[in-house]
Scaffold this motif. Structure first.
Motif, mmCIF file in Angstrom:
data_model
loop_
_atom_site.group_PDB
_atom_site.id
_atom_site.type_symbol
_atom_site.label_atom_id
_atom_site.label_comp_id
_atom_site.label_asym_id
_atom_site.label_seq_id
_atom_site.Cartn_x
_atom_site.Cartn_y
_atom_site.Cartn_z
ATOM 1 N N CYS A 34 9.819 42.049 22.057
ATOM 2 C CA CYS A 34 9.288 40.556 21.562
ATOM 3 C C CYS A 34 10.078 40.240 20.549
ATOM 4 C CB CYS A 34 7.791 40.640 21.286
ATOM 5 S SG CYS A 34 7.264 39.132 20.707
ATOM 6 N N ALA A 35 10.980 39.212 20.758
ATOM 7 C CA ALA A 35 12.024 38.719 19.427
ATOM 8 C C ALA A 35 11.264 38.281 18.383
ATOM 9 C CB ALA A 35 12.919 37.731 20.074
ATOM 10 N N PRO A 36 10.493 37.281 18.616
ATOM 11 C CA PRO A 36 9.795 36.516 17.653
ATOM 12 C C PRO A 36 8.940 37.759 16.537
ATOM 13 C CG PRO A 36 9.321 35.598 19.198
ATOM 14 C CD PRO A 36 9.738 36.596 19.942
ATOM 15 N N ALA A 37 8.361 38.770 17.220
ATOM 16 C CA ALA A 37 7.795 39.748 16.344
ATOM 17 C C ALA A 37 8.751 40.701 15.526
ATOM 18 C CB ALA A 37 6.892 40.686 17.363
ATOM 19 N N GLN A 38 10.057 41.065 16.367
ATOM 20 C CA GLN A 38 10.870 41.679 15.531
ATOM 21 C C GLN A 38 11.751 40.861 14.292
ATOM 22 O OE1 GLN A 38 13.623 42.421 18.850
ATOM 23 N NE2 GLN A 38 12.637 44.160 19.336
ATOM 24 N N GLU A 39 11.698 39.598 14.543
ATOM 25 C CA GLU A 39 12.152 38.706 13.442
ATOM 26 C C GLU A 39 11.212 38.704 12.314
ATOM 27 O OE1 GLU A 39 13.430 34.126 12.590
ATOM 28 O OE2 GLU A 39 12.896 34.775 14.869
ATOM 29 N N ALA A 40 9.980 38.728 12.640
ATOM 30 C CA ALA A 40 8.979 38.586 11.780
ATOM 31 C C ALA A 40 8.976 40.006 10.637
ATOM 32 C CB ALA A 40 7.389 38.377 12.262
ATOM 33 N N LEU A 41 9.217 41.014 11.397
ATOM 34 C CA LEU A 41 9.025 42.310 10.826
ATOM 35 C C LEU A 41 10.452 42.399 10.063
ATOM 36 C CD1 LEU A 41 7.539 44.826 13.378
ATOM 37 C CD2 LEU A 41 6.425 44.051 11.288
ATOM 38 N N ALA A 42 11.537 41.971 10.360
ATOM 39 C CA ALA A 42 12.732 42.060 9.858
ATOM 40 C C ALA A 42 12.555 41.185 8.449
ATOM 41 C CB ALA A 42 13.842 41.602 10.761
ATOM 42 N N ALA A 43 11.974 40.180 8.584
ATOM 43 C CA ALA A 43 11.775 39.025 7.387
ATOM 44 C C ALA A 43 10.904 39.947 6.430
ATOM 45 C CB ALA A 43 11.311 37.918 7.910
ATOM 46 N N LEU A 44 9.919 40.389 6.996
ATOM 47 C CA LEU A 44 8.825 41.161 5.983
ATOM 48 C C LEU A 44 9.680 42.545 5.396
ATOM 49 C CD1 LEU A 44 5.810 40.523 8.252
ATOM 50 C CD2 LEU A 44 6.080 39.736 6.011
ATOM 51 N N GLY A 45 10.266 43.082 6.131
ATOM 52 C CA GLY A 45 11.002 44.240 5.878
ATOM 53 C C GLY A 45 11.957 44.146 4.393
ATOM 54 N N GLY A 46 12.478 42.916 4.599
ATOM 55 C CA GLY A 46 13.542 42.672 3.618
ATOM 56 C C GLY A 46 13.154 42.225 2.355
ATOM 57 N N GLU A 47 11.804 41.981 2.190
ATOM 58 C CA GLU A 47 11.369 41.461 1.023
ATOM 59 C C GLU A 47 11.110 42.732 -0.139
ATOM 60 O OE1 GLU A 47 8.057 39.115 1.622
ATOM 61 O OE2 GLU A 47 8.962 37.621 2.795
#
Length: 1000
Positions: A987-1000
């Protein structure tokens, strides 16, 4: 209860025989003029009485008058004269004849008893029951209540009317068990005694015997039919089941009217039926009552019915006029006094009302009817809180009054105390002695279903009841919508209502019963003040109405009814609510312009004085629309502030004339005239042939000359009237008659465009397409215009592949009638389909948007437009259509997903998250985009649709995670992303969300 029918047609032939014999009697009577001898024998008297009983009262009276019956010294003839005079409404002459008959009757016990009964009966009817009792007491030697039911019935009636309830109760069993002689009138009286005792089956048996006996003699008797019909209504109460259908009171009342065309009891019975059960639409209650009072202006029963109905409709001038007539005829009647008390209460003269009630109760302390009468009128006027104490006292006064328990249950249910309402309705059943009642039984069933199947949700000042499986979506949208409407409307009107309960029904039938007591009510919401009932978006009507418009409309009623304490006429509050809809959202207009064209052309725009009554009949939907137009006119001319003053005027007790005069300086009739002018301006831009009523066509056809008028200036109007006849015949599918009428119209010269358009339509019916196309073109070239004609010509051109011509005609049709409510006829939607076939998508969507501006209740076109706008990068514009689609059907996962995506594209992430959450909350079983289980759906197709539905969940959760993350709601975002990846690791949107959260 079965009736064996007698040969009713015998009565008509009997009347002819009576006339011949009475003519012979007149010759003999003339010979005896000036003598003291009695007129001819009882046979002649019976013939005259037969005329009376067959509705030929004028002839009966003429025979009696010509014979000088008023000067007779024969008691039997005077007794007959008294009955005829009373039925004619000449009550003073009737009573004078009855008194003379009673005085002269001592020699013959049978005649003396009959004379005493007639005199006492007249006195009782005139509200002089104490005098009636004295008359009967003076004739006790000739009256035999235990042997003649007629004596028992008249004595019990007089005693009961005089407040001597216990004495009456002691007489009725004698009449019920009296050995009935071979006389149908005695059996009729016996049935009435039994009915008064609640012995309904025995009463029916006596009536069947009376019917059989009458039929074997002079023919079926209307009085017996009417009593049996009234009994059937009391027993079966309009409940819809096979047994009730076999015992139709209306059928008996109508049969009585075939024998006696102006029978008071039959007409009053039909009136009561039609008022009780609005499904009965053969004629209106007002028309029935108008007919009765036209024939018998001094009918006590008719005037009582007029008073009661006018009070229920808030038509106080009519109620006052009818009561004034009753006060001159029968002021002492208890039911007249009860109606007088009701009028006083409605007019806010509560001290006067209480004084009248106190006087009535002093005369009969156990009589619940006066307080029940006042309370029932208040219930009909939606003044439920005021009705409660009156009805509570009524059931205390007579705990066995099942009707009082029913009315108390109505008042309790509509003030939100449904537990108490269930108990009261159950008590009504227990006290009814087997009597059924459609309103009571239906409502009790729905209240039980509500208790067993609905869940509740409460917020400050608002309580909701709905089906549990729909609760999450309804809570998401209805709760904030109602809360916002409450705040907005309270500020506009300067009035903040108390707590309100909103009941949302999955089954439209349950909503209808809860609101009116019967299924099939053509509305989507009802407001009783503190209680609102509404149809759920997932009812059988789903996708075809705006729940938001309904909710807003009904909450305006909460304000209006609270501000006026439920004291304003229904057309005012409905008109205000309908006007408020369109003010809130122009797409919420009630698109009934087509019906308005018809009503204006046929002269059936409702007069304001009759507008309230229309909410009880078949024109209820149009009554909403016309009321909204009236209020819109007043607001446009005077501004909004006077509308609040109008509600306040009704709250102070002013009637319609007084309130309109004080606030606007107009009479209802002046307002009627102004409305017609406004409607003409509203309809002027529209071009569509009206649907002509059969009555209008009939009147025209039989008043028009078959040749043109000699005055050439009058010929065009004459021809136009014949063209109207032709159109009416065509609409009735009588093409030959239409062509003949059109031929006559052409005698005045070449047909005008309107006639040519009809000629083309008739050519189409014959299959002459080329001729029709040419005739349509000629009509338009001559300046004619008609929406349906343009649509028809476009269809002809489409068959020929003339795309340019089709577009031209459809654009002309749209100009002739933009936004017509029928999607199958819509010029805009036909243009949209044409443009899409031509690859002109933007123009197709623009055409759909033009149609949607007039029609708030269409789901599919809104979603189509919203998705296209979003796909075109016009997310801001799409939001309106997503919202409007949600206001029609919020139970669609795809809707909320698309709406959420549009909001996310605009970086409105908090709102986007809400829509994604709503998408996940839609139960699959309620999603309108999924095929319903069963119902002929291929299981494989259904399974595939469900797999596709489930497959969208990871993407929705992923986009939800992105929106939550954008709002800084990190933990919620991570949880949703992880749920999405558990369902679909790619799931691309979920991966994008985790990536954004992990980068904080």
């Amino acid at each position: 209860m079965t009736r064996v029918r007698g040969p009713s047609l015998r009565a008509r032939s009997g009347s002819g025989r009576a006339i011949r014999r009475v003519l012979a009697f007149l010759a003999l009577a003339g010979a005896a003029a000036g003598q003291d001898e009695a007129p001819p024998d009882a046979a002649e008297r019976a013939e005259i009485d037969l005329l009376r009983r067959r509705g030929e009262l004028p002839q009966a009276l003429a025979f009696l008058d010509e014979a000088g019956a008023a000067e007779f010294t024969d008691a039997a003839w005077l007794e007959l004269l008294a009955r005829c005079r009373f039925e004619a409404g000449d009550h003073a002459a009737a009573l004078a004849a009855a008194e003379r008959a009673d005085t002269l009757a001592a020699a013959d016990p049978a005649i003396a008893a009959a004379a005493a009964r007639t005199r006492a009966g007249i006195l009782t009817e005139l509200g002089r029951a104490a005098e009636a009792v004295e008359v009967l007491a003076a004739r006790a030697a000739v009256l035999r209540p235990a042997r003649d039911s007629r004596d028992a019935w008249v004595l019990a009636s007089a005693l009961r009317a005089a407040g001597r309830r216990a004495d009456a109760a002691g007489i009725l069993p004698q009449g019920a068990e009296a050995e009935a002689p071979g006389d149908w009138t005695a059996l009729l009286a016996q049935a009435r005694c039994r009915r008064a005792l609640g012995r309904l089956e025995a009463a029916a048996s006596a009536l069947v015997a009376a019917d059989r006996l009458a039929a074997a003699g002079e023919g079926t008797e209307p009085d017996v039919l009417v009593e049996l019909g009234s009994l059937y209504f009391e027993v079966y109460g309009e409940v819809e089941d096979p047994v009730s259908v076999r015992h139709s009171p209306a059928e008996l009342f109508r049969e009585a009217l075939t024998l006696h065309g102006a029978h008071e009891g039959a007409q009053c019975g039909l009136f009561e039926l039609h008022r009780f059960n609005w499904h009965r639409q053969r004629t209106t209650p007002d028309a029935i009552l108008d007919g009765l009072l036209a024939a018998r202006p001094r009918s006590i029963s008719g005037l009582l019915a007029r008073t009661s109905a006018a009070l229920d409709d808030g038509d106080l001038p009519t109620a006052r006029a009818a009561l004034s007539s009753l006060a001159a005829i029968a002021p002492g009647r208890r039911d007249v006094q009860a109606e007088k008390a009701a009028l006083a209460w409605v007019e806010h003269r509560r001290d006067d009302a209480r004084a009248i009630l106190a006087a009535l109760l002093e005369g009969d302390p156990a009589d619940a009817e006066p307080e029940r009468t006042v309370g029932a009128h208040l219930v009909e006027l939606y003044r439920f809180a005021e009705a409660l104490p009156l009805l509570a006292r009524a059931v205390e006064r007579d705990p066995h009054d099942w009707r009082a328990w029913r009315e108390l249950g109505r008042a309790q249910a509509n003030t939100g105390d449904e537990e108490a309402a269930r108990a009261s309705l159950d008590r009504s059943v227990a006290e009814a002695g087997g009597r059924r009642d459609a309103w009571r039984d239906n409502t009790a069933l729905v209240l039980r279903r509500m208790r067993e199947g609905m869940s509740e949700h409460r917020v400050p000042e608002l309580a909701f009841a709905w089906d549990p499986d729909a609760a999450r979506i309804l809570e998401t949208y209805l709760v904030p919508f109602y809360a916002a409407a409450r705040e907005e409307l309270a500020e506009r009107y300067g009035y903040t209502p108390g707590p309100v309960k909103i009941e949302v029904f999955r089954r439209w039938a349950d909503f209808s019963v809860r609101s009116t007591g019967f299924e099939g009510f053509p509305a989507l919401g009802v407001c009783f003040g503190p209680v609102v009932t509404a149809v759920s978006p997932v009812s059988e009507m789903r996708g075809r109405f705006s729940w938001a418009r309904t909710s807003y409309h009904e909450f305006t009623h909460v304000i209006h009814l609270g501000l006026s304490h439920n004291r304003c006429p229904r057309w005012v509050t409905e008109g205000l609510a309908t006007w408020e809809e369109e003010r809130r959202d122009p797409a919420w207009n009630r698109n009934l312009r087509r019906e308005l064209i018809d009503a204006r052309a046929n002269g059936t725009i409702l007069p304001i004085r009759r507008l309230n009554g229309a909410f009880r009949g078949p024109r209820v939907v149009f009554a909403y629309y016309q009321s909204g137009l009236l209020i819109g006119m007043l607001v446009d001319e005077h501004g909004f502030a006077p509308m609040v003053r109008l509600l306040e005027a009704f709250d102070r007790g002013l009637d319609l004339d007084q309130a309109l005069g004080e606030v606007f300086g107009v009479t209802p009739e002046e307002l009627d005239a102004r409305l017609l002018d406004r409607l003409d301006r509203l309809l002027a831009p529209l071009a569509l042939e009206p649907r002509w009523s059969p009555e209008r066509v009939f009147r025209l056809r039989f008043t028009l000359a078959p040749r043109p008028p000699a005055n050439a200036a009058a010929a065009p109007a004459w021809a136009d009237d014949w063209i109207t006849v032709a159109w009416g015949e065509r609409q009735a599918e009588k093409e030959i008659d239409a062509e003949e009428a059109l031929r006559i119209a052409a005698l005045a010269g070449p047909l005008p465009p309107r006639g040519l358009i009809l000629k083309a339509e008739l050519q189409l019916v014959r299959g002459a397409r080329d001729e029709a196309r040419a005739t349509y073109a000629a009509a338009f070239a001559a300046g004619g215009e008609d929406f349906r004609a343009r649509i028809a010509l476009a269809a002809l051109l489409e068959e020929e592949g003339d795309v340019e011509g089709v577009e031209r005609e459809l654009r002309a049709a749209e100009s002739a009638f933009p936004g017509i409510d029928d999607p199958d006829l819509s010029a805009e939607l036909r243009l949209a389909a044409l443009f899409e076939r031509e690859g002109r998508t933007a123009e197709a969507m623009a055409a759909r948007m033009r149609w949607l501006a007039y029609n708030a209740d269409a789901y599919a076109p809104r979603v189509t437009v919203a998705a296209w706008l979003a796909g075109e990068g016009r997310a801001e514009e799409s939001l309106r259509y997503w919202r409007e689609a949600n206001e029609v059907d919020p139970f669609r996962r795809a809707l909320h997903e698309g709406w959420g995506s549009a909001l996310a594209a605009l970086r409105r992430h908090e709102e986007a998250a809400g829509e994604f959450q709503a998408a996940l909350a839609v139960p699959a079983a309620l999603d309108g985009d999924l095929p319903p289980e069963g119902a002929g759906v291929d299981p494989g197709v259904a399974a595939e649709a469900r797999r596709a539905w489930d497959a969208r969940e990871p993407g929705i959760r992923g986009r939800l995670a992105l929106s939550l993350a954008a709002r800084g709601r990190k933990e919620e975002a991570r949880a949703e992303a992880e749920r999405a990846l558990a369902l679909d690791p790619a799931c691309a949107p979920a991966q994008e969300a985790l990536a954004a959260l992990g980068g904080e």
